[in-house]
Design a protein around this motif. Sequence first.
Motif, PDB file in Angstrom:
ATOM      1  N   THR A  10       0.589  -1.368  -0.312  1.00  0.00           N
ATOM      2  CA  THR A  10       0.051   0.023  -0.243  1.00  0.00           C
ATOM      3  C   THR A  10       1.095   1.609   0.311  1.00  0.00           C
ATOM      4  O   THR A  10       0.835   2.366  -1.006  1.00  0.00           O
ATOM      5  CB  THR A  10      -0.925   0.255   1.284  1.00  0.00           C
ATOM      6  OG1 THR A  10      -0.182  -0.036   2.018  1.00  0.00           O
ATOM      7  CG2 THR A  10      -1.977  -1.063   1.315  1.00  0.00           C
ATOM      8  N   ALA A  35     -10.398  -4.263  -0.913  1.00  0.00           N
ATOM      9  CA  ALA A  35     -10.711  -2.890  -0.431  1.00  0.00           C
ATOM     10  C   ALA A  35      -9.701  -1.316  -0.395  1.00  0.00           C
ATOM     11  O   ALA A  35     -10.104  -0.372   0.413  1.00  0.00           O
ATOM     12  CB  ALA A  35     -11.008  -3.312   0.912  1.00  0.00           C
ATOM     13  N   ASP A  36      -8.448  -2.522   0.430  1.00  0.00           N
ATOM     14  CA  ASP A  36      -7.440  -1.006   0.683  1.00  0.00           C
ATOM     15  C   ASP A  36      -7.286  -0.828  -0.715  1.00  0.00           C
ATOM     16  O   ASP A  36      -7.369   0.946  -0.410  1.00  0.00           O
ATOM     17  CB  ASP A  36      -6.005  -2.245   0.913  1.00  0.00           C
ATOM     18  CG  ASP A  36      -6.133  -2.416   2.369  1.00  0.00           C
ATOM     19  OD1 ASP A  36      -6.848  -2.059   2.960  1.00  0.00           O
ATOM     20  OD2 ASP A  36      -5.966  -3.521   2.312  1.00  0.00           O
ATOM     21  N   GLN A  39      -9.916   2.411  -0.985  1.00  0.00           N
ATOM     22  CA  GLN A  39      -9.629   3.021   0.601  1.00  0.00           C
ATOM     23  C   GLN A  39      -8.499   4.507   0.037  1.00  0.00           C
ATOM     24  O   GLN A  39      -8.582   6.092  -0.050  1.00  0.00           O
ATOM     25  CB  GLN A  39      -8.792   2.837   1.942  1.00  0.00           C
ATOM     26  CG  GLN A  39      -8.327   3.360   3.247  1.00  0.00           C
ATOM     27  CD  GLN A  39      -9.985   4.495   3.148  1.00  0.00           C
ATOM     28  OE1 GLN A  39     -11.068   3.557   3.342  1.00  0.00           O
ATOM     29  NE2 GLN A  39      -9.794   5.630   3.253  1.00  0.00           N
ATOM     30  N   GLN A  42     -10.068   6.908  -2.598  1.00  0.00           N
ATOM     31  CA  GLN A  42     -11.137   7.942  -2.397  1.00  0.00           C
ATOM     32  C   GLN A  42      -9.764   9.007  -0.876  1.00  0.00           C
ATOM     33  O   GLN A  42     -10.502  10.179  -1.259  1.00  0.00           O
ATOM     34  CB  GLN A  42     -11.304   7.729  -0.569  1.00  0.00           C
ATOM     35  CG  GLN A  42     -12.375   6.573  -1.253  1.00  0.00           C
ATOM     36  CD  GLN A  42     -12.798   5.913   0.199  1.00  0.00           C
ATOM     37  OE1 GLN A  42     -13.655   6.797   0.733  1.00  0.00           O
ATOM     38  NE2 GLN A  42     -13.198   4.664  -0.171  1.00  0.00           N
ATOM     39  N   ASP A  43      -8.834   8.343  -1.112  1.00  0.00           N
ATOM     40  CA  ASP A  43      -7.527   9.463  -0.071  1.00  0.00           C
ATOM     41  C   ASP A  43      -6.497  10.133  -0.403  1.00  0.00           C
ATOM     42  O   ASP A  43      -6.045  11.227  -0.528  1.00  0.00           O
ATOM     43  CB  ASP A  43      -6.684   8.441   0.873  1.00  0.00           C
ATOM     44  CG  ASP A  43      -7.279   7.610   2.380  1.00  0.00           C
ATOM     45  OD1 ASP A  43      -8.903   8.472   1.948  1.00  0.00           O
ATOM     46  OD2 ASP A  43      -6.634   6.998   3.014  1.00  0.00           O
ATOM     47  N   GLN A  67     -16.679  -0.736  -3.733  1.00  0.00           N
ATOM     48  CA  GLN A  67     -16.327   0.150  -2.366  1.00  0.00           C
ATOM     49  C   GLN A  67     -16.381   1.432  -1.791  1.00  0.00           C
ATOM     50  O   GLN A  67     -16.586   2.116  -0.539  1.00  0.00           O
ATOM     51  CB  GLN A  67     -14.451  -0.466  -2.037  1.00  0.00           C
ATOM     52  CG  GLN A  67     -14.769  -2.503  -1.779  1.00  0.00           C
ATOM     53  CD  GLN A  67     -15.590  -3.208  -0.915  1.00  0.00           C
ATOM     54  OE1 GLN A  67     -15.516  -2.290   0.106  1.00  0.00           O
ATOM     55  NE2 GLN A  67     -15.881  -3.949  -1.092  1.00  0.00           N
ATOM     56  N   GLU A 276     -18.810   8.976   2.652  1.00  0.00           N
ATOM     57  CA  GLU A 276     -17.341   9.601   2.521  1.00  0.00           C
ATOM     58  C   GLU A 276     -17.525   9.437   4.404  1.00  0.00           C
ATOM     59  O   GLU A 276     -17.913   9.793   4.341  1.00  0.00           O
ATOM     60  CB  GLU A 276     -17.382  11.106   1.945  1.00  0.00           C
ATOM     61  CG  GLU A 276     -17.967  11.466   0.675  1.00  0.00           C
ATOM     62  CD  GLU A 276     -19.475  11.661   0.494  1.00  0.00           C
ATOM     63  OE1 GLU A 276     -18.943  12.098  -0.826  1.00  0.00           O
ATOM     64  OE2 GLU A 276     -20.337  11.533   0.909  1.00  0.00           O
ATOM     65  N   THR A 277     -16.170   9.428   4.568  1.00  0.00           N
ATOM     66  CA  THR A 277     -15.581   9.204   5.980  1.00  0.00           C
ATOM     67  C   THR A 277     -15.491  10.339   6.028  1.00  0.00           C
ATOM     68  O   THR A 277     -16.039  11.552   5.386  1.00  0.00           O
ATOM     69  CB  THR A 277     -13.428   9.137   5.705  1.00  0.00           C
ATOM     70  OG1 THR A 277     -12.853   9.906   4.801  1.00  0.00           O
ATOM     71  CG2 THR A 277     -13.759   8.123   5.100  1.00  0.00           C
ATOM     72  N   GLN A 280     -13.728  13.602   4.427  1.00  0.00           N
ATOM     73  CA  GLN A 280     -13.463  13.707   3.008  1.00  0.00           C
ATOM     74  C   GLN A 280     -14.681  13.875   3.288  1.00  0.00           C
ATOM     75  O   GLN A 280     -15.013  15.056   1.507  1.00  0.00           O
ATOM     76  CB  GLN A 280     -13.942  12.134   2.443  1.00  0.00           C
ATOM     77  CG  GLN A 280     -12.347  11.409   2.052  1.00  0.00           C
ATOM     78  CD  GLN A 280     -12.373   9.907   1.503  1.00  0.00           C
ATOM     79  OE1 GLN A 280     -13.683   9.484   1.597  1.00  0.00           O
ATOM     80  NE2 GLN A 280     -11.886   9.144   1.290  1.00  0.00           N
TER      81      GLN A 280
END
Length: 466
Positions: A10, A35-36, A39, A42-43, A67, A276-277, A280
Motif C-alpha cells: 500500500t 478494499a485497501d 481506500q 478515496q484518500d 467499495q 464518505e469518511t 472527506q
Amino acid sequence: MPEEIASLPTADLTLAIEAGDQSAINALAQEVHYADLAQIYQDTEEEKHGLILKSIGPEIASDVIVQLPDSMIEEALDHFSPSELKVLFRELTDDDRVDVLQDVGDEARQRYLGLLGPEDEELTRSLLRYEEDTAGGRMTTQFGRLFASMTVKEAIETLRRDQEITETLSRIFVVDSKGHLIGRVRLRDLAFNSWNTPIREIMKEVGPEQRALATTDQEEAANLLLKYDLIVLPVVDEFDHLLGIITHDDAMEILQEESTEDMEKLAGIAGETVEETYLQASVLTHFKRRFVWLFFLALLAIASGYVMMRFEGTLMKIFLLSLYLPMVVAAGGNTGGQASTMVIRAMSLGELTEGTSIRVIWKEFRLGMILGCTLGCSIAALTIFVLPAFQPELPSGVTFTRFGLTVAIALAAQITTSTVIGALLPLGARAIRLDPAVVAAPAITTVVDVSGMIIYFTIAQAILGL
C-alpha cells in the motif's frame, strides 16, 4: 520499523501514484486487496483518480468501484470508455451491478444499461424494480439452485456447471418444478450420500420465518439472518418463488449502514447518511446536516428561558434552589435519553410489536420510580447532613430537612416523568409512521428540560410555601 512500513504494497502503491508510474501502479494493485485499493483511491487527490483507474484497468476497477461511496461512483465510471465499461460491468456480480447503477443519475443509468448484454440487461432491469433499501434491492441471483426431483449425481453435475457464476455454495436451495422454495441442502449432504439419493430425501425444509419477501426492508432481512443464525437468507416473491439470496457479508454491510443512520439520528444529524469518511465530507455537507436540528432545538430552548422568567419570584425568595436546578434538569435528560435509546434499540431488533406499548410504558414507569426515589433519597441525605456545613442562607421557617425533602420529591418526579417521556416519544413516532430514531436524544433533553423546570418550581412552591 520505518523500512518495514515503507515496504508494504500500500505504501509503495501510494508512492507510485505520486510518481505517476502507471506500470508500477498496475503491478502493485495486483498485490493490494480491493478494499485497501478503494481506500487509497478515496484518500488520493481527485486529479489522480483517472491515473489510478486507467492504470489498474476495468477488471480490477470493478471490485474497487463497489467499495466507493455513492457520490464517487459516477465520477469513477466516467474515466472509462464504453468498451472498458462493458468489461467492468461484465465483471460485476448482479447485486453489485445493481448497487452501482442505483447510485448514478437516471441518464447515466440508461446509458450504462445499454452497454450490457441482453441477458444481463434483462436481469439488471428486473432487480432495479426493487427499492435500494429492500431485500430485493440487496439480493444476488447468483446462487446454487437445485430441483427436488434431482438425484445427488444430477445435483453435483448442475453445481459443477454453474460454479463459476455462483457467489456462494455454502447453502444450496431446493425448489419444486414451478420454482417455489421448499428446502435447502449443504455440499456435505451431497458428498456423503449415494449418487442415486433423491434431493427431496436429504433436504431440510425452509420455514416461512427463514425467508424474506423481496419488498421487506433490508434491516428486517438482515436481522432474520442474525436471529436464525443463517449464512444466507433466501428472498422470495409473494407467491414463494425463489428470486435470490442475501449473503452474510451483505447483512453485515446493511447493519453497519442502519446503525450509522440510527446513531446520526440520535445525535440530531439530519439528511441521508454520508458514505464518505468524516475527513472527506466537506464542511458544507456537515453544516447542512447539523444546522436544521440545532436551529429547531434552539427554538425549543427558548421555552426553558420562559419557564425561568415565570418562576423568577420563586428563585428570588430561595436562591439556593438554583444550586439544584441544573442537577434536576440534567437527571431528567439523562434518564429520558437512556429510556429512548433502549426502546429504539428494542424496536430495531424486532423485540417490540405494536401491542407491547402499554407494557413498555408500565415497565419504564416502575423503573423511573425506583431510579427517582433512590437518587432523590441520596440527594436528600446530602442536603440534610452535608449542605449545612457550607452555611447557605434559607428564609425563616424553611429547614434543611424540608428543603432536602423538596429536592428529593422534585427529583423523583422529574426522573419518573422523563423516563416515561423517553419511552413514549419513539413509540408515538412509530404509531404515526415516523422513524423512531428521529426522536433524537437532544430533542428529548430539550423537552424534559422544560418539564423538569415546571416540576421543580411547582413542587418547591407547594412544599416550601412560596
